[in-house]
Scaffold this active site. Structure first.
Site, PDB file in Angstrom:
ATOM      1  N   THR A 106       3.701  -6.639  -8.903  1.00  0.00           N
ATOM      2  CA  THR A 106       4.816  -6.476  -7.959  1.00  0.00           C
ATOM      3  C   THR A 106       4.693  -7.586  -6.925  1.00  0.00           C
ATOM      4  O   THR A 106       3.721  -7.617  -6.162  1.00  0.00           O
ATOM      5  CB  THR A 106       4.747  -5.102  -7.269  1.00  0.00           C
ATOM      6  OG1 THR A 106       4.730  -4.086  -8.263  1.00  0.00           O
ATOM      7  CG2 THR A 106       5.953  -4.902  -6.359  1.00  0.00           C
ATOM      8  N   LYS A 181      12.839  -3.419  -8.610  1.00  0.00           N
ATOM      9  CA  LYS A 181      11.653  -2.662  -8.164  1.00  0.00           C
ATOM     10  C   LYS A 181      11.691  -2.428  -6.649  1.00  0.00           C
ATOM     11  O   LYS A 181      11.490  -1.301  -6.178  1.00  0.00           O
ATOM     12  CB  LYS A 181      10.398  -3.449  -8.570  1.00  0.00           C
ATOM     13  CG  LYS A 181       9.112  -3.010  -7.920  1.00  0.00           C
ATOM     14  CD  LYS A 181       8.363  -2.016  -8.736  1.00  0.00           C
ATOM     15  CE  LYS A 181       7.135  -1.522  -7.976  1.00  0.00           C
ATOM     16  NZ  LYS A 181       6.501  -0.400  -8.603  1.00  0.00           N
ATOM     17  N   LYS A 256       3.178  -2.038   0.905  1.00  0.00           N
ATOM     18  CA  LYS A 256       3.308  -3.375   0.302  1.00  0.00           C
ATOM     19  C   LYS A 256       4.727  -3.581  -0.240  1.00  0.00           C
ATOM     20  O   LYS A 256       5.369  -4.593   0.029  1.00  0.00           O
ATOM     21  CB  LYS A 256       2.294  -3.536  -0.836  1.00  0.00           C
ATOM     22  CG  LYS A 256       2.483  -4.822  -1.626  1.00  0.00           C
ATOM     23  CD  LYS A 256       1.740  -4.860  -2.940  1.00  0.00           C
ATOM     24  CE  LYS A 256       2.254  -6.029  -3.775  1.00  0.00           C
ATOM     25  NZ  LYS A 256       1.589  -6.174  -5.062  1.00  0.00           N
TER      26      LYS A 256
HETATM   27  P1  NAD Z   1      -6.031  -3.931  -8.692  1.00  0.00           P
HETATM   28  O1  NAD Z   1      -6.484  -4.550  -7.422  1.00  0.00           O
HETATM   29  O2  NAD Z   1      -6.718  -2.713  -9.214  1.00  0.00           O
HETATM   30  O3  NAD Z   1      -6.059  -5.024  -9.871  1.00  0.00           O
HETATM   31  C1  NAD Z   1      -5.781  -6.395  -9.699  1.00  0.00           C
HETATM   32  C2  NAD Z   1      -6.845  -7.167 -10.437  1.00  0.00           C
HETATM   33  O4  NAD Z   1      -6.539  -8.557 -10.413  1.00  0.00           O
HETATM   34  C3  NAD Z   1      -8.235  -7.015  -9.809  1.00  0.00           C
HETATM   35  O5  NAD Z   1      -9.136  -6.437 -10.748  1.00  0.00           O
HETATM   36  C4  NAD Z   1      -8.619  -8.446  -9.432  1.00  0.00           C
HETATM   37  O6  NAD Z   1      -9.994  -8.720  -9.603  1.00  0.00           O
HETATM   38  C5  NAD Z   1      -7.776  -9.243 -10.408  1.00  0.00           C
HETATM   39  N1  NAD Z   1      -7.573 -10.634 -10.006  1.00  0.00           N
HETATM   40  C6  NAD Z   1      -7.114 -11.112  -8.817  1.00  0.00           C
HETATM   41  N2  NAD Z   1      -7.059 -12.461  -8.858  1.00  0.00           N
HETATM   42  C7  NAD Z   1      -7.474 -12.829 -10.100  1.00  0.00           C
HETATM   43  C8  NAD Z   1      -7.663 -14.078 -10.747  1.00  0.00           C
HETATM   44  N3  NAD Z   1      -7.399 -15.242 -10.138  1.00  0.00           N
HETATM   45  N4  NAD Z   1      -8.118 -14.080 -12.024  1.00  0.00           N
HETATM   46  C9  NAD Z   1      -8.397 -12.925 -12.657  1.00  0.00           C
HETATM   47  N5  NAD Z   1      -8.255 -11.699 -12.096  1.00  0.00           N
HETATM   48  C10 NAD Z   1      -7.810 -11.662 -10.828  1.00  0.00           C
HETATM   49  O7  NAD Z   1      -4.468  -3.640  -8.507  1.00  0.00           O
HETATM   50  P2  NAD Z   1      -3.541  -2.688  -9.416  1.00  0.00           P
HETATM   51  O8  NAD Z   1      -3.466  -1.352  -8.799  1.00  0.00           O
HETATM   52  O9  NAD Z   1      -3.942  -2.850 -10.843  1.00  0.00           O
HETATM   53  O10 NAD Z   1      -2.118  -3.384  -9.166  1.00  0.00           O
HETATM   54  C11 NAD Z   1      -1.750  -4.593  -9.811  1.00  0.00           C
HETATM   55  C12 NAD Z   1      -0.294  -4.862  -9.510  1.00  0.00           C
HETATM   56  O11 NAD Z   1       0.502  -3.771  -9.968  1.00  0.00           O
HETATM   57  C13 NAD Z   1       0.016  -5.018  -8.019  1.00  0.00           C
HETATM   58  O12 NAD Z   1       0.948  -6.052  -7.860  1.00  0.00           O
HETATM   59  C14 NAD Z   1       0.597  -3.661  -7.639  1.00  0.00           C
HETATM   60  O13 NAD Z   1       1.492  -3.738  -6.536  1.00  0.00           O
HETATM   61  C15 NAD Z   1       1.319  -3.289  -8.909  1.00  0.00           C
HETATM   62  N6  NAD Z   1       1.506  -1.835  -9.099  1.00  0.00           N
HETATM   63  C16 NAD Z   1       0.475  -0.981  -8.888  1.00  0.00           C
HETATM   64  C17 NAD Z   1       0.673   0.393  -9.073  1.00  0.00           C
HETATM   65  C18 NAD Z   1      -0.460   1.371  -8.853  1.00  0.00           C
HETATM   66  O14 NAD Z   1      -0.193   2.587  -8.801  1.00  0.00           O
HETATM   67  N7  NAD Z   1      -1.707   0.927  -8.755  1.00  0.00           N
HETATM   68  C19 NAD Z   1       1.918   0.872  -9.475  1.00  0.00           C
HETATM   69  C20 NAD Z   1       2.952  -0.038  -9.715  1.00  0.00           C
HETATM   70  C21 NAD Z   1       2.728  -1.399  -9.521  1.00  0.00           C
END
Ligand code: NAD
Length: 324
Positions: A106, A181, A256
């Site tokens: 997102t 979204k 966010k």
């Molecule tokens: P998270 O922090 O658990 O996962 C993100 C991952 O990206 C982390 O493990 C981090 O180490 C990795 N990362 C960051 N930079 C990197 C790089 N350069 N190379 C490799 N890996 C890298 O977050 P999440 O909850 O999985 O959310 C991910 C996305 O999904 C976000 O944009 C969030 O807004 C969106 N989202 C989350 C949810 C939810 O309920 N968690 C729901 C809908 C959307």
């Protein structure tokens, strides 16, 4: 479940998956479960190890994860991570020409459009495809995808989206998925505040939660924030209010998304006063007492600021939950 490749041929696709966190980890696992070959990378070794346990082939770097891919999927915290990976860290340059880049994070609409342009400059295809459904939906493979990009790109991604979700909507051109979204979540943020304010007003007028719920859930006040994610304990047994506001949809994620909506509201000159106010209220809540709570916990912040007494003593006892 489809095993059609990203090129439209029968058989598994080769996917490079970068960002194997709370969402990306189970999404990548579902692709493996659907028969696709997935090579993944995450900066956090534990996340990479967990994905490897689910059948993802671990790579030593993001660039290594995408070298043989037909499709690259990213699931990262914010737009700056996506853009830095695409260009500065060489992801686009490392992929074979014509690779489809699907960003499921997102992010800002403007960043999504910049990601599309960067992919096109490098000779690739791109799709923004953020999700709703949370970690539970990612694990169960029941996410909803909102996609932006060309029709051909959407068709190419569809078999993979089908392996990770129950529904994929093609919303329009570059950035349209992110636009859908943040518009949806702006409705949700505003409506959760509206429902919470109504419950607190009801409390101050001596109305029980159940009575207000019974009326509003079958009248014109009905909405998802009330009838599924009800912010007070009791009327909807499965809502986070019944487990002391354990998420669910965590308040910082709502903050966010509303922040992204507010950026778009301001840059578009849109008079979305409630959207901007909702962004402020959720930002304050998420930075304070709501840091680890479901977003519906904002009802407690509203009650506290109002100085009202909360639900009736009888309701508090029936629900066995604290609400102060
Ligand atoms: P998270 O922090 O658990 O996962 C993100 C991952 O990206 C982390 O493990 C981090 O180490 C990795 N990362 C960051 N930079 C990197 C790089 N350069 N190379 C490799 N890996 C890298 O977050 P999440 O909850 O999985 O959310 C991910 C996305 O999904 C976000 O944009 C969030 O807004 C969106 N989202 C989350 C949810 C939810 O309920 N968690 C729901 C809908 C959307």
């Amino acid at each position: 479940m489809s095993t059609e490749t990203a090129d439209g041929n029968a058989g598994p696709a080769t996917v490079g998956f970068v960002g194997l966190g709370n969402m990306g980890g189970p999404m990548a696992a579902n692709l493996v479960g659907a028969g696709h070959r997935v090579t993944g990378f995450d900066l956090v070794p534990e996340a990479l190890a967990a994905a490897a346990g689910a059948g993802v082939e671990p790579a030593g770097s993001a660039v290594a994860a995408v070298a043989d891919a037909d499709v690259v999927i990213t699931m990262l915290p914010a737009g700056r991570h996506v853009l830095a990976l695409y260009e500065d860290q060489g992801l686009l340059a490392a992929a074979r020409p014509g690779t489809l880049f699907v960003d499921c994070s997102t992010i800002d609409v403007a960043d999504a459009r910049a990601a599309h342009e960067a992919a096109a400059r490098a000779g690739h295809q791109a799709l923004d495809a953020p999700v709703s459904g949370g970690v539970v939906g990612a694990e169960a493979g029941t996410l909803t995808f909102m996609a932006g990009g060309g029709a051909a790109e959407f068709a190419r991604a569809e078999p993979l989206l089908a392996a990770m979700g129950k529904k994929a909507v093609h919303c329009g051109g570059a950035g349209a998925g992110q636009a859908a979204k943040i518009c949806n979540n702006m409705i949700l943020g505003i409506s959760m505040i509206g429902v919470s304010e109504a419950f607190v007003l009801g409390e101050s007028l001596g109305l029980t939660h159940q009575a207000l719920y019974d009326v509003a859930s079958t009248a014109s006040g009905q909405c998802w924030a009330l009838s599924v994610n009800c912010p007070v304990p009791g009327p909807v047994p499965g809502s986070p209010a019944n487990r002391d506001y354990r998420p669910g949809f965590a308040a910082p994620l709502m903050a966010k998304d509303l922040g992204l909506a507010a950026n778009a509201v301001r840059s578009g000159g849109v008079q979305a006063e409630l959207g901007l106010r909702a962004a402020e209220l959720f930002a304050a809540f998420a930075e304070g007492e709501g840091a680890a709570e479901d977003f519906s916990g904002i009802v407690r912040a509203i009650r506290q600021r109002s100085g009202t007494g909360g639900p009736t003593a009888q309701e508090t006892e029936q629900n066995g939950t604290t609400t102060a």
